[in-house]
Scaffold this motif. Structure first.
Motif, PDB file in Angstrom:
ATOM      1  N   HIS A   1      -4.351   1.272  -2.408  1.00  0.00           N
ATOM      2  CA  HIS A   1      -3.582   2.406  -1.916  1.00  0.00           C
ATOM      3  C   HIS A   1      -4.425   3.310  -1.021  1.00  0.00           C
ATOM      4  O   HIS A   1      -5.641   3.376  -1.157  1.00  0.00           O
ATOM      5  CB  HIS A   1      -3.005   3.207  -3.087  1.00  0.00           C
ATOM      6  N   ASP A   2      -3.758   3.996  -0.116  1.00  0.00           N
ATOM      7  CA  ASP A   2      -4.381   4.982   0.763  1.00  0.00           C
ATOM      8  C   ASP A   2      -4.325   6.320   0.031  1.00  0.00           C
ATOM      9  O   ASP A   2      -3.238   6.800  -0.298  1.00  0.00           O
ATOM     10  CB  ASP A   2      -3.590   5.042   2.074  1.00  0.00           C
ATOM     11  N   VAL A   3      -5.483   6.916  -0.252  1.00  0.00           N
ATOM     12  CA  VAL A   3      -5.524   8.110  -1.094  1.00  0.00           C
ATOM     13  C   VAL A   3      -6.039   9.314  -0.320  1.00  0.00           C
ATOM     14  O   VAL A   3      -7.119   9.287   0.256  1.00  0.00           O
ATOM     15  CB  VAL A   3      -6.406   7.873  -2.344  1.00  0.00           C
ATOM     16  N   LEU A   4      -5.231  10.369  -0.348  1.00  0.00           N
ATOM     17  CA  LEU A   4      -5.623  11.673   0.165  1.00  0.00           C
ATOM     18  C   LEU A   4      -5.921  12.534  -1.055  1.00  0.00           C
ATOM     19  O   LEU A   4      -5.367  12.293  -2.129  1.00  0.00           O
ATOM     20  CB  LEU A   4      -4.477  12.301   0.955  1.00  0.00           C
ATOM     21  N   THR A   5      -6.759  13.557  -0.909  1.00  0.00           N
ATOM     22  CA  THR A   5      -7.059  14.419  -2.045  1.00  0.00           C
ATOM     23  C   THR A   5      -6.978  15.888  -1.644  1.00  0.00           C
ATOM     24  O   THR A   5      -7.176  16.243  -0.477  1.00  0.00           O
ATOM     25  CB  THR A   5      -8.461  14.133  -2.632  1.00  0.00           C
ATOM     26  N   ALA A   6      -6.688  16.701  -2.647  1.00  0.00           N
ATOM     27  CA  ALA A   6      -6.722  18.152  -2.494  1.00  0.00           C
ATOM     28  C   ALA A   6      -7.155  18.732  -3.830  1.00  0.00           C
ATOM     29  O   ALA A   6      -6.834  18.172  -4.880  1.00  0.00           O
ATOM     30  CB  ALA A   6      -5.350  18.694  -2.098  1.00  0.00           C
ATOM     31  N   ASP A   7      -7.888  19.850  -3.801  1.00  0.00           N
ATOM     32  CA  ASP A   7      -8.403  20.409  -5.050  1.00  0.00           C
ATOM     33  C   ASP A   7      -7.740  21.722  -5.446  1.00  0.00           C
ATOM     34  O   ASP A   7      -8.179  22.397  -6.367  1.00  0.00           O
ATOM     35  CB  ASP A   7      -9.923  20.552  -5.004  1.00  0.00           C
TER      36      ASP A   7
ATOM     37  N   MET B   1       0.849  -1.189   0.000  1.00  0.00           N
ATOM     38  CA  MET B   1       0.000   0.000   0.000  1.00  0.00           C
ATOM     39  C   MET B   1       0.889   1.246   0.000  1.00  0.00           C
ATOM     40  O   MET B   1       1.844   1.331   0.754  1.00  0.00           O
ATOM     41  CB  MET B   1      -0.904   0.019   1.222  1.00  0.00           C
ATOM     42  N   VAL B   2       0.533   2.174  -0.846  1.00  0.00           N
ATOM     43  CA  VAL B   2       1.246   3.444  -0.946  1.00  0.00           C
ATOM     44  C   VAL B   2       0.279   4.564  -0.541  1.00  0.00           C
ATOM     45  O   VAL B   2      -0.877   4.567  -0.949  1.00  0.00           O
ATOM     46  CB  VAL B   2       1.750   3.681  -2.397  1.00  0.00           C
ATOM     47  N   ARG B   3       0.771   5.491   0.243  1.00  0.00           N
ATOM     48  CA  ARG B   3      -0.035   6.662   0.612  1.00  0.00           C
ATOM     49  C   ARG B   3       0.185   7.724  -0.461  1.00  0.00           C
ATOM     50  O   ARG B   3       1.284   8.232  -0.619  1.00  0.00           O
ATOM     51  CB  ARG B   3       0.379   7.182   1.969  1.00  0.00           C
ATOM     52  N   VAL B   4      -0.886   8.029  -1.192  1.00  0.00           N
ATOM     53  CA  VAL B   4      -0.819   8.922  -2.350  1.00  0.00           C
ATOM     54  C   VAL B   4      -1.692  10.151  -2.105  1.00  0.00           C
ATOM     55  O   VAL B   4      -2.821  10.030  -1.633  1.00  0.00           O
ATOM     56  CB  VAL B   4      -1.315   8.196  -3.626  1.00  0.00           C
ATOM     57  N   LEU B   5      -1.161  11.314  -2.458  1.00  0.00           N
ATOM     58  CA  LEU B   5      -1.962  12.538  -2.474  1.00  0.00           C
ATOM     59  C   LEU B   5      -2.262  12.862  -3.923  1.00  0.00           C
ATOM     60  O   LEU B   5      -1.342  13.071  -4.716  1.00  0.00           O
ATOM     61  CB  LEU B   5      -1.215  13.705  -1.827  1.00  0.00           C
ATOM     62  N   ALA B   6      -3.550  12.887  -4.279  1.00  0.00           N
ATOM     63  CA  ALA B   6      -3.986  13.272  -5.622  1.00  0.00           C
ATOM     64  C   ALA B   6      -4.483  14.711  -5.561  1.00  0.00           C
ATOM     65  O   ALA B   6      -5.326  15.041  -4.727  1.00  0.00           O
ATOM     66  CB  ALA B   6      -5.086  12.344  -6.111  1.00  0.00           C
ATOM     67  N   VAL B   7      -3.946  15.558  -6.461  1.00  0.00           N
ATOM     68  CA  VAL B   7      -4.298  16.974  -6.460  1.00  0.00           C
ATOM     69  C   VAL B   7      -4.794  17.362  -7.846  1.00  0.00           C
ATOM     70  O   VAL B   7      -4.057  17.257  -8.829  1.00  0.00           O
ATOM     71  CB  VAL B   7      -3.077  17.853  -6.101  1.00  0.00           C
ATOM     72  N   ASP B   8      -6.043  17.786  -7.919  1.00  0.00           N
ATOM     73  CA  ASP B   8      -6.621  18.228  -9.192  1.00  0.00           C
ATOM     74  C   ASP B   8      -7.828  19.089  -8.876  1.00  0.00           C
ATOM     75  O   ASP B   8      -8.579  18.785  -7.950  1.00  0.00           O
ATOM     76  CB  ASP B   8      -7.035  17.019 -10.041  1.00  0.00           C
ATOM     77  N   ASP B   9      -8.033  20.166  -9.650  1.00  0.00           N
ATOM     78  CA  ASP B   9      -9.185  21.030  -9.403  1.00  0.00           C
ATOM     79  C   ASP B   9     -10.446  20.517 -10.082  1.00  0.00           C
ATOM     80  O   ASP B   9     -11.527  21.033  -9.832  1.00  0.00           O
ATOM     81  CB  ASP B   9      -8.896  22.474  -9.822  1.00  0.00           C
ATOM     82  N   ASP B  10     -10.329  19.478 -10.911  1.00  0.00           N
ATOM     83  CA  ASP B  10     -11.493  18.873 -11.567  1.00  0.00           C
ATOM     84  C   ASP B  10     -11.987  17.722 -10.685  1.00  0.00           C
ATOM     85  O   ASP B  10     -11.304  16.709 -10.541  1.00  0.00           O
ATOM     86  CB  ASP B  10     -11.092  18.350 -12.952  1.00  0.00           C
ATOM     87  N   PRO B  11     -13.178  17.881 -10.084  1.00  0.00           N
ATOM     88  CA  PRO B  11     -13.662  16.852  -9.156  1.00  0.00           C
ATOM     89  C   PRO B  11     -13.832  15.476  -9.810  1.00  0.00           C
ATOM     90  O   PRO B  11     -13.654  14.449  -9.153  1.00  0.00           O
ATOM     91  CB  PRO B  11     -14.996  17.393  -8.638  1.00  0.00           C
ATOM     92  N   THR B  12     -14.152  15.439 -11.098  1.00  0.00           N
ATOM     93  CA  THR B  12     -14.326  14.154 -11.784  1.00  0.00           C
ATOM     94  C   THR B  12     -12.990  13.420 -11.875  1.00  0.00           C
ATOM     95  O   THR B  12     -12.909  12.216 -11.601  1.00  0.00           O
ATOM     96  CB  THR B  12     -14.918  14.366 -13.195  1.00  0.00           C
ATOM     97  N   ILE B  13     -11.945  14.119 -12.253  1.00  0.00           N
ATOM     98  CA  ILE B  13     -10.622  13.496 -12.360  1.00  0.00           C
ATOM     99  C   ILE B  13     -10.117  13.096 -10.978  1.00  0.00           C
ATOM    100  O   ILE B  13      -9.563  12.009 -10.796  1.00  0.00           O
ATOM    101  CB  ILE B  13      -9.628  14.430 -13.076  1.00  0.00           C
ATOM    102  N   LEU B  14     -10.339  13.944 -10.000  1.00  0.00           N
ATOM    103  CA  LEU B  14      -9.911  13.639  -8.636  1.00  0.00           C
ATOM    104  C   LEU B  14     -10.581  12.363  -8.137  1.00  0.00           C
ATOM    105  O   LEU B  14      -9.927  11.478  -7.574  1.00  0.00           O
ATOM    106  CB  LEU B  14     -10.246  14.819  -7.723  1.00  0.00           C
TER     107      LEU B  14
END
Length: 123
Positions: free
Chosen positions: A26-32, A1-14
């Motif tokens: 994977h453990d996923v964090l998000t930011a917009d 498991m990898v802790r990943v931060l996904a950052v995108d201003d498009d909510p669909t892509i996020l």
């Protein structure tokens, strides 16, 4: 498991990134936006950051530059995931410290392999 931060201003892509990565365990964090991304990187210390380039407030290039300038988080692997596919964009992304640059639309398998390769390099 990898802790990943996904950052995108498009909510669909996020959401797409989050669902695909979570399905792979994977453990996923998000930011917009870029400011939230920096706060999350500093607070949560993700193993890999997936960073869109074109965002309001602070673009992905600026986020990368700030991460690389901060000794506490400078070694955080950054993968640009962007629709900006001109060679000049890729060159800039690598020049400021990006570890990989994947253009949209992206192949999910390529993205997963890149995440896992970069996370393994940190261990």
């Amino acid at each position: 498991m990898v802790r990943v931060l996904a950052v995108d201003d498009d909510p669909t892509i996020l959401r797409l990134l989050q669902v695909n990565l979570e399905m792979e365990g994977h453990d996923v964090l998000t930011a917009d936006n870029g400011s939230a991304a920096l706060d999350t990187i500093r607070a949560e210390r993700p193993e890999v950051v997936l960073l869109d380039v074109m965002m309001p407030e602070m673009d992905g290039f600026a986020v990368c530059e700030q991460v690389r300038a901060d000794p506490d988080i400078a070694r955080t692997p950054i993968v640009f995931v962007s629709a900006r596919a001109q060679q000049a964009d890729l060159d800039r992304g690598y020049a400021i410290g990006g570890d990989a640059y994947i253009t949209k639309p992206f192949d999910p398998v390529d993205l997963l392999e890149t995440i896992e390769r970069l996370a393994a390099g940190r261990r």
